[in-house]
Design a protein around this motif. Sequence first.
Motif, PDB file in Angstrom:
ATOM      1  N   LEU A 231     -11.326 -44.716  49.817  1.00  0.00           N
ATOM      2  CA  LEU A 231     -10.078 -44.513  49.083  1.00  0.00           C
ATOM      3  C   LEU A 231      -9.202 -43.403  49.679  1.00  0.00           C
ATOM      4  N   LYS A 232      -9.810 -42.234  49.927  1.00  0.00           N
ATOM      5  CA  LYS A 232      -8.986 -41.096  50.340  1.00  0.00           C
ATOM      6  C   LYS A 232      -8.280 -41.344  51.665  1.00  0.00           C
ATOM      7  N   GLU A 233      -9.005 -41.906  52.638  1.00  0.00           N
ATOM      8  CA  GLU A 233      -8.354 -42.145  53.934  1.00  0.00           C
ATOM      9  C   GLU A 233      -7.248 -43.194  53.797  1.00  0.00           C
ATOM     10  N   ILE A 234      -7.446 -44.147  52.908  1.00  0.00           N
ATOM     11  CA  ILE A 234      -6.410 -45.172  52.709  1.00  0.00           C
ATOM     12  C   ILE A 234      -5.173 -44.546  52.051  1.00  0.00           C
ATOM     13  N   VAL A 235      -5.408 -43.734  51.022  1.00  0.00           N
ATOM     14  CA  VAL A 235      -4.276 -43.091  50.333  1.00  0.00           C
ATOM     15  C   VAL A 235      -3.521 -42.210  51.313  1.00  0.00           C
ATOM     16  N   GLU A 236      -4.270 -41.467  52.099  1.00  0.00           N
ATOM     17  CA  GLU A 236      -3.665 -40.558  53.079  1.00  0.00           C
ATOM     18  C   GLU A 236      -2.757 -41.304  54.057  1.00  0.00           C
ATOM     19  N   ALA A 237      -3.250 -42.463  54.519  1.00  0.00           N
ATOM     20  CA  ALA A 237      -2.511 -43.193  55.562  1.00  0.00           C
ATOM     21  C   ALA A 237      -1.295 -43.931  55.021  1.00  0.00           C
TER      22      ALA A 237
END
Length: 577
Positions: free
Chosen positions: A325-331
């Motif tokens: 989730l976090k890497e997706i939100v970040e990108a």
Amino acid sequence: MAVATSDSILARSLITDRRSTNFGLKNEVCRGKVVPCRAGGKVKGKGKGRVEVKAVVQIGGLEEVKKAKDEMGLDVVSEEELREKGFLGMRKTKLVCTIGPACCSLQDLEKLALGGMNVARFNMCHNTRDWHRDVIKKINQLNEEKGFCVSVMIDTEGSQIHVLDHGAPSSVKAEEGSTWLFTAQKLEGSPPFAIQANHEGFSEGIEVGDELVIDGGMASFQVIEKVGNDLRCKCTDSGLFLPRAKFSFWRNGKLVARNSELPTLSKKDWADIEFGVSEGVDFIALSFVNDADPVRQLKNYLYMRSSRSTRVLAKVESLESLQKLKEIVEASDGIMVARGDLGVEIPYEQIPTVQEEITRVCREMNKPVIVASQLLESMVEYPTPTRAEVADVSEVVRQYADALMLSGESAIGPYGQKALSILQMASSRMELWSREENRQSILHQRRLGVSLPDRIAEQICNCAVEMANNLGVDAIFVYTKHGQMASLLSRNRPYPPIFAFTSDNGTRMALNLQWGVIPLLVELSDDDMEANISATIELIRRKGMLKPGDVVMVVSDLTPTHINSTAFQSIQVKTVV
Ligand SMILES: Nc1ncnc2c1ncn2[C@@H]1O[C@H](COP(=O)(O)OP(=O)(O)OP(=O)(O)O)[C@@H](O)[C@H]1O
Ligand SMILES: CC(=O)C(=O)O
Ligand SMILES: [K+]
Ligand SMILES: [Mg+2]
């Protein structure tokens, strides 16, 4: 006079007598004394970081103010809402409507726009590109000719294993105990007890004894025989196959992860993206994102195509996407909690907590989040929602998601406008309650910025919102190129609405999705912030929408145009006279 101070901001108040305040375009008195922030010193490539906090400065008698443009850059719906309900009554939660055959005429689209639709979503799973092009043109036409501000989103099909349209007009029923063949082979006609899957590898890794679940629980089967790629299954829980019903496989109570070999962006998706770029859409929502790679890939592509104002949203609708989730939100530039497919991949009872967590992570990371699917599902058929549906909508608003989305309710249902008005009413009600309960104060903001300028901008916005709430100001005005300051303010979910003035239309359309932000398109000076402030206040005042006694907080973060010039950051509170 006491003004908010913090470790990183040495605040200095300035009380300006109204008579001595000359609102010329370059008014030094007005600007007051600029005090460097403690963290000050050199800010890489950005000149010196400077923060100025001013107390109440009154405005009025604005002879020298730049001649206001005739049109205000404010959309007709916000203008009407402001006249009717005042600043505090303006709705904060944004509304997305899926456009389908039930609402694609110019008249229907206009009714949805009048009803508060902020974003029109086009699901590329359905219908032809010509159809989509035609309807997008109508939205653009309404924006241009009637003064609406409706952004356009396309939503990719993505790769997912599902039932091919079975040819039957509606649904096919499976009775408990009946035996069915699931195959990727082309079926002639609609043979009974046979279902065609859209993908060759649909049964890869599947074993006898596994459970096949349709649409997250609509019907269930047990695999009793595997012949080549075909599966023979016995229905263990009767139910319906809707067109394009989704498959999931379970073993010992756990989902068998298997979609990963399918590309997130198929050939068709790239062609749809190309279509979206050529139509100048504002958002591209990517279905079945499992990690950040496809998001980055698409953002790079848009950059190369000089289509930088198109924002990329990632749809969280798979088990894998939750794990990353976090890497997706970040990108990405925003997230959609796609509860429909998510409910196929994880057990139902986990949806509420997962939704709340995604919403929280998005707000912390300052990315807009849309909560989607089945919000008012019964309204696809009936003219009133269930009480439980209204409670669900209210819960999304209570969680401070940026936006709510209608799917079939607007796309195919006969009560789309009514469904939209229910989202309107329910969100306004819950927003009022949250304000009365001072719920905003429980939001904890994790530090976001890394570089000093980013941290300064973040601190200014955090402090500005705290001040705005404590002082009970009527509106926050902010000037923004790429929307950063506006979204940092929005992240704090302030009580008053945020009027975000921008000269970039892409920024305006993107801000349409952000909680509490009313984007306005105006011409802004690159280096004279006082002129911007005076001109925009005057613009709204002349329309009769700022009355004497109204208090406006003005937040600015002027990025210097020359390497040696200084950044001019300020929080000012102005009372209209
Ligand atoms: N452009 C369209 N043309 C025809 N029918 C549409 C169109 N858009 C949506 N629909 C209908 O509305 C229903 C709900 O739409 P929606 O696009 O939200 O489906 P979804 O399955 O939730 O989304 P996704 O496919 O992204 O998971 C669809 O099942 C489809 O029947
Ligand atoms: C919106 C969507 O894609 C879903 O709920 O699955
Ligand atoms: K889709
Ligand atoms: Mg989906």
